[in-house]
Design a protein around this motif. Structure first.
Motif, mmCIF file in Angstrom:
data_model
loop_
_atom_site.group_PDB
_atom_site.id
_atom_site.type_symbol
_atom_site.label_atom_id
_atom_site.label_comp_id
_atom_site.label_asym_id
_atom_site.label_seq_id
_atom_site.Cartn_x
_atom_site.Cartn_y
_atom_site.Cartn_z
ATOM 1 N N THR A 83 0.832 -1.208 0.000
ATOM 2 C CA THR A 83 0.000 0.000 0.000
ATOM 3 C C THR A 83 0.861 1.251 0.000
ATOM 4 O OG1 THR A 83 -1.862 -1.068 1.143
ATOM 5 C CG2 THR A 83 -1.709 1.334 1.313
ATOM 6 N N ALA A 84 1.912 1.255 0.780
ATOM 7 C CA ALA A 84 2.765 2.442 0.932
ATOM 8 C C ALA A 84 3.438 2.847 -0.368
ATOM 9 C CB ALA A 84 3.819 2.190 2.009
ATOM 10 N N ILE A 85 3.580 1.890 -1.307
ATOM 11 C CA ILE A 85 4.192 2.216 -2.604
ATOM 12 C C ILE A 85 3.169 2.163 -3.734
ATOM 13 C CG2 ILE A 85 6.481 1.477 -1.851
ATOM 14 C CD1 ILE A 85 6.059 -1.113 -3.478
ATOM 15 N N GLY A 86 1.891 2.164 -3.379
ATOM 16 C CA GLY A 86 0.837 2.255 -4.391
ATOM 17 C C GLY A 86 0.603 0.987 -5.173
ATOM 18 N N GLN A 87 0.881 -0.151 -4.565
ATOM 19 C CA GLN A 87 0.677 -1.432 -5.233
ATOM 20 C C GLN A 87 -0.327 -2.276 -4.438
ATOM 21 O OE1 GLN A 87 3.418 -1.029 -8.612
ATOM 22 N NE2 GLN A 87 1.652 -2.279 -8.126
ATOM 23 N N GLY A 88 -0.411 -3.550 -4.743
ATOM 24 C CA GLY A 88 -1.354 -4.406 -4.031
ATOM 25 C C GLY A 88 -2.781 -4.092 -4.404
ATOM 26 N N ASP A 89 -3.607 -3.836 -3.397
ATOM 27 C CA ASP A 89 -5.033 -3.599 -3.622
ATOM 28 C C ASP A 89 -5.388 -2.125 -3.778
ATOM 29 O OD1 ASP A 89 -5.551 -6.323 -3.446
ATOM 30 O OD2 ASP A 89 -5.817 -6.257 -1.265
ATOM 31 N N VAL A 90 -4.393 -1.243 -3.821
ATOM 32 C CA VAL A 90 -4.656 0.190 -4.005
ATOM 33 C C VAL A 90 -4.997 0.448 -5.475
ATOM 34 C CG1 VAL A 90 -3.744 2.521 -3.764
ATOM 35 C CG2 VAL A 90 -3.006 0.714 -2.190
ATOM 36 N N THR A 91 -6.076 1.164 -5.718
ATOM 37 C CA THR A 91 -6.464 1.524 -7.088
ATOM 38 C C THR A 91 -6.887 2.990 -7.124
ATOM 39 O OG1 THR A 91 -8.768 0.817 -6.727
ATOM 40 C CG2 THR A 91 -7.245 -0.814 -7.675
ATOM 41 N N ALA A 92 -6.670 3.614 -8.284
ATOM 42 C CA ALA A 92 -6.983 5.041 -8.402
ATOM 43 C C ALA A 92 -7.328 5.396 -9.837
ATOM 44 C CB ALA A 92 -5.804 5.885 -7.924
ATOM 45 N N THR A 93 -8.129 6.431 -9.989
ATOM 46 C CA THR A 93 -8.399 7.012 -11.304
ATOM 47 C C THR A 93 -7.392 8.130 -11.561
ATOM 48 O OG1 THR A 93 -9.897 8.664 -10.369
ATOM 49 C CG2 THR A 93 -10.887 6.590 -11.118
ATOM 50 N N PRO A 94 -7.137 8.448 -12.821
ATOM 51 C CA PRO A 94 -6.307 9.625 -13.111
ATOM 52 C C PRO A 94 -6.879 10.902 -12.485
ATOM 53 C CG PRO A 94 -6.443 8.235 -15.041
ATOM 54 C CD PRO A 94 -7.393 7.641 -14.032
ATOM 55 N N MET A 95 -8.204 11.005 -12.411
ATOM 56 C CA MET A 95 -8.812 12.169 -11.756
ATOM 57 C C MET A 95 -8.354 12.271 -10.307
ATOM 58 S SD MET A 95 -10.740 14.847 -11.628
ATOM 59 C CE MET A 95 -11.651 14.819 -13.180
ATOM 60 N N GLN A 96 -8.348 11.153 -9.584
ATOM 61 C CA GLN A 96 -7.933 11.170 -8.185
ATOM 62 C C GLN A 96 -6.466 11.576 -8.039
ATOM 63 O OE1 GLN A 96 -9.529 10.330 -4.867
ATOM 64 N NE2 GLN A 96 -7.696 11.574 -4.679
ATOM 65 N N ILE A 97 -5.610 11.059 -8.897
ATOM 66 C CA ILE A 97 -4.186 11.398 -8.809
ATOM 67 C C ILE A 97 -3.974 12.875 -9.134
ATOM 68 C CG2 ILE A 97 -1.893 10.886 -9.685
ATOM 69 C CD1 ILE A 97 -3.163 8.714 -7.901
ATOM 70 N N ALA A 98 -4.715 13.399 -10.104
ATOM 71 C CA ALA A 98 -4.629 14.832 -10.411
ATOM 72 C C ALA A 98 -5.079 15.665 -9.220
ATOM 73 C CB ALA A 98 -5.465 15.161 -11.642
ATOM 74 N N MET A 99 -6.105 15.181 -8.514
ATOM 75 C CA MET A 99 -6.609 15.916 -7.349
ATOM 76 C C MET A 99 -5.586 15.967 -6.230
ATOM 77 S SD MET A 99 -10.573 14.573 -7.324
ATOM 78 C CE MET A 99 -10.991 15.365 -5.764
ATOM 79 N N ILE A 100 -4.786 14.925 -6.084
ATOM 80 C CA ILE A 100 -3.737 14.939 -5.054
ATOM 81 C C ILE A 100 -2.746 16.066 -5.338
ATOM 82 C CG2 ILE A 100 -1.764 13.680 -4.098
ATOM 83 C CD1 ILE A 100 -3.379 11.099 -4.504
ATOM 84 N N SER A 101 -2.266 16.129 -6.586
ATOM 85 C CA SER A 101 -1.322 17.201 -6.936
ATOM 86 C C SER A 101 -1.968 18.572 -6.805
ATOM 87 C CB SER A 101 -0.811 17.002 -8.367
ATOM 88 O OG SER A 101 0.205 16.030 -8.403
ATOM 89 N N ALA A 102 -3.225 18.699 -7.254
ATOM 90 C CA ALA A 102 -3.926 19.982 -7.177
ATOM 91 C C ALA A 102 -4.083 20.433 -5.731
ATOM 92 C CB ALA A 102 -5.283 19.875 -7.864
ATOM 93 N N THR A 103 -4.330 19.490 -4.845
ATOM 94 C CA THR A 103 -4.513 19.807 -3.428
ATOM 95 C C THR A 103 -3.208 20.297 -2.805
ATOM 96 O OG1 THR A 103 -6.276 18.169 -3.238
ATOM 97 C CG2 THR A 103 -5.221 18.869 -1.201
ATOM 98 N N ILE A 104 -2.124 19.604 -3.102
ATOM 99 C CA ILE A 104 -0.806 20.043 -2.603
ATOM 100 C C ILE A 104 -0.488 21.436 -3.143
ATOM 101 C CG2 ILE A 104 1.670 19.559 -2.655
ATOM 102 C CD1 ILE A 104 0.875 16.551 -2.842
ATOM 103 N N ALA A 105 -0.772 21.645 -4.430
ATOM 104 C CA ALA A 105 -0.515 22.948 -5.052
ATOM 105 C C ALA A 105 -1.341 24.057 -4.429
ATOM 106 C CB ALA A 105 -0.817 22.865 -6.553
ATOM 107 N N ASN A 106 -2.523 23.692 -3.913
ATOM 108 C CA ASN A 106 -3.446 24.687 -3.346
ATOM 109 C C ASN A 106 -3.298 24.806 -1.834
ATOM 110 O OD1 ASN A 106 -5.547 26.602 -3.877
ATOM 111 N ND2 ASN A 106 -7.035 25.178 -2.978
#
Length: 484
Positions: free
Chosen positions: A331-354
């Motif tokens: 989980t800590a390296i984004g593998q295993g059962d962790v799943t995400a949409t590109p929208m979610q990953i973009a939101m992470i960067s947008a949140t840090i930026a904001n």
């Protein structure tokens, strides 16, 4: 009156009452059901016979209704159809609606509650009901850069304005031409639909927000880093364990770094350095030290396992809790059962930026009635505070290091400071890894945050990394937004 006449009168009265009851039942109690029945041709003609408002991008209509000489009266047509299909979707007599055509249907066809005055005016003047125009937040240059960057590769791009949540680009590859499904020749449309269903790459799937979610790989290390910084016991300079390999608990197997590389000759490195070179063993051990609850909690603060619409429904990204320490490492390296949409990953960067504040992403900026009067205007809406301002600043500095001297150097833009994170995500056995990049720019005054995924490394296949394959696409989209 003789008996036969009375009997006949009674029968006639009963029949009239039965007819009245049946008419009332079907016209009142079952009216809604019958109107929405797909077999009701009159309903279909009525719905598709209304002038549908245009969908507008950058001041240009990309979806319009043209008058035609057939029972449906209007034909929906799409300019640059495949470029905007992941946003507009299609409007089909045969197969209904998708994407904005579906989520904004009541506005586009004029039946929305906020358009009641317009309908009254149209009724009083004898005009036919008309729909309103929907103006989107999409930046045409950013959308074109996303499409060009992906080319024939399977993947998706999402770009967001961090301070507002405006979606500047939303592209899924391969795409399709909505005009193939908008025609009134049902036989031809059926043939086209079957071809699209059977086409390689599932072009009808919107990879940016829906369909199968992806293992985020090392882009998730931003979440793990955030959890550490929010913990209070870590800073970017904190030395963390970075062994050459990290054994899985109760297993003879061990976690390796990408390509078997050595992160640190001393077995220790700073959190900042670990993110720059995307050290798997360092982050897996950090995940064990923080614990699964901290990782899951921080992921939820970024929007994982939460419903979202933009206004199309976005598939949830997941970080399932676990008591299995080996799974916590993954989980800590984004593998295993962790799943995400590109929208979610973009939101992470947008949140840090904001500065740690996560904004609601949205596609619809303005709705205008047929007289071009503004019916509604989107206002930025804050969803949550995902991390503190100080943590967001520290993460930004760490992400700048990734692009300046780490795995994300291909995202560098002369004269512009870019913050980013790469990801190379293992998926199905025997398949090349997915290539990810997410980031934002300018780092000191963010105008755009972006996430790119190229499935199975695209044309680079097994030789692909997030830095070599996805970062250049993100760079092009950022430059398109910034005008570079």
């Amino acid at each position: 009156m003789n008996v036969p006449i009375r009997r006949l009168a009674t029968v006639v009265l009963v029949m009239m009452l039965a007819l009245m009851a049946a008419t009332t039942y079907y016209q009142y109690f079952r009216a809604g059901e019958l109107n929405t029945d797909g077999r009701n041709v009159r309903t279909i003609y009525r719905e598709y016979g209304v002038f549908r408002g245009p969908i507008v991008v950058g001041g240009t209509s990309v979806a319009v209704s043209d008058p035609v000489d057939d029972p449906f009266k209007y034909l929906r047509s799409y300019s640059k159809g495949s470029l905007y299909a992941p946003v507009t979707g299609f409007y089909s007599v045969t197969f209904g609606r998708t994407q904005i055509e579906d989520s904004e249907d009541d506005v586009l066809n004029g039946s929305a509650d906020e358009l009641w005055m317009q309908r009254v005016k149209q009724s009083l003047t004898g005009q036919q009901q008309q729909g309103s125009s929907v103006e989107l937040t999409i930046d045409p240059k950013a959308q074109a850069a996303a499409a060009k960057g992906l080319g024939d590769q399977r993947g998706a791009v999402v770009a967001i304005e961090p301070s507002t949540g405006k979606i500047l680009a939303l592209y899924s590859s391969p795409s399709f031409d909505p005009n193939l499904l908008a025609a009134h020749d049902t036989k031809k449309v059926n043939e086209n639909y079957q071809k699209l269903l059977n086409a390689s790459g599932s072009p009808l799937t919107n990879r940016a927000i829906a369909g199968d979610t992806y293992p985020p790989g090392s882009t998730f290390k931003l979440v793990t880093s955030a959890a550490a910084l929010e913990n209070g016991d870590y800073s970017p300079d904190t030395q963390i364990d970075a062994p050459n390999e990290l054994p899985y608990p109760n297993s003879s197997k061990a976690l390796q770094n990408y390509g078997g590389e050595v992160c640190s000759p001393t077995g220790k490195m700073s959190l900042e350095a670990a993110l720059e070179m995307s050290c798997n063993t360092a982050f897996a051990q950090l995940g064990l030290d923080l614990g699964d609850d901290a990782l899951v909690s921080q992921a939820k603060k970024f929007g994982f396992d939460t419903d979202l619409s933009v206004p199309m429904t976005v598939t949830q990204s997941h970080v399932p809790p676990t008591d299995d320490k080996a799974q916590t490492m993954r989980t800590a390296i984004g593998q295993g059962d962790v799943t995400a949409t590109p929208m979610q990953i973009a939101m992470i960067s947008a949140t840090i930026a904001n500065g740690g504040r996560e904004m609601q992403p949205y596609l619809v900026q303005t709705v205008r009635d047929p007289d071009l009067k503004v019916v509604s205007e989107a206002e930025p809406q804050e969803l949550r505070e995902s991390v503190s301002t100080s943590t967001a600043r520290q993460l930004t500095d760490m992400m700048i290091g990734v692009v300046q001297s780490g795995t994300g150097t291909p995202a560098q833009i002369p004269g512009v400071e870019v913050a980013g994170k790469t990801g190379t995500a293992e998926n199905a056995a025997g398949q090349a890894p997915h290539a990810w990049f997410t980031g934002f720019a300018p780092a000191d005054d963010p105008k755009v945050a972006v996430a790119v995924i190229v499935e199975h490394g695209g044309s680079a296949t097994s030789e692909a990394t997030g830095g070599t394959v996805a970062a250049p696409i993100a760079k092009a989209v950022i430059q398109a937004v910034l005008g570079g």
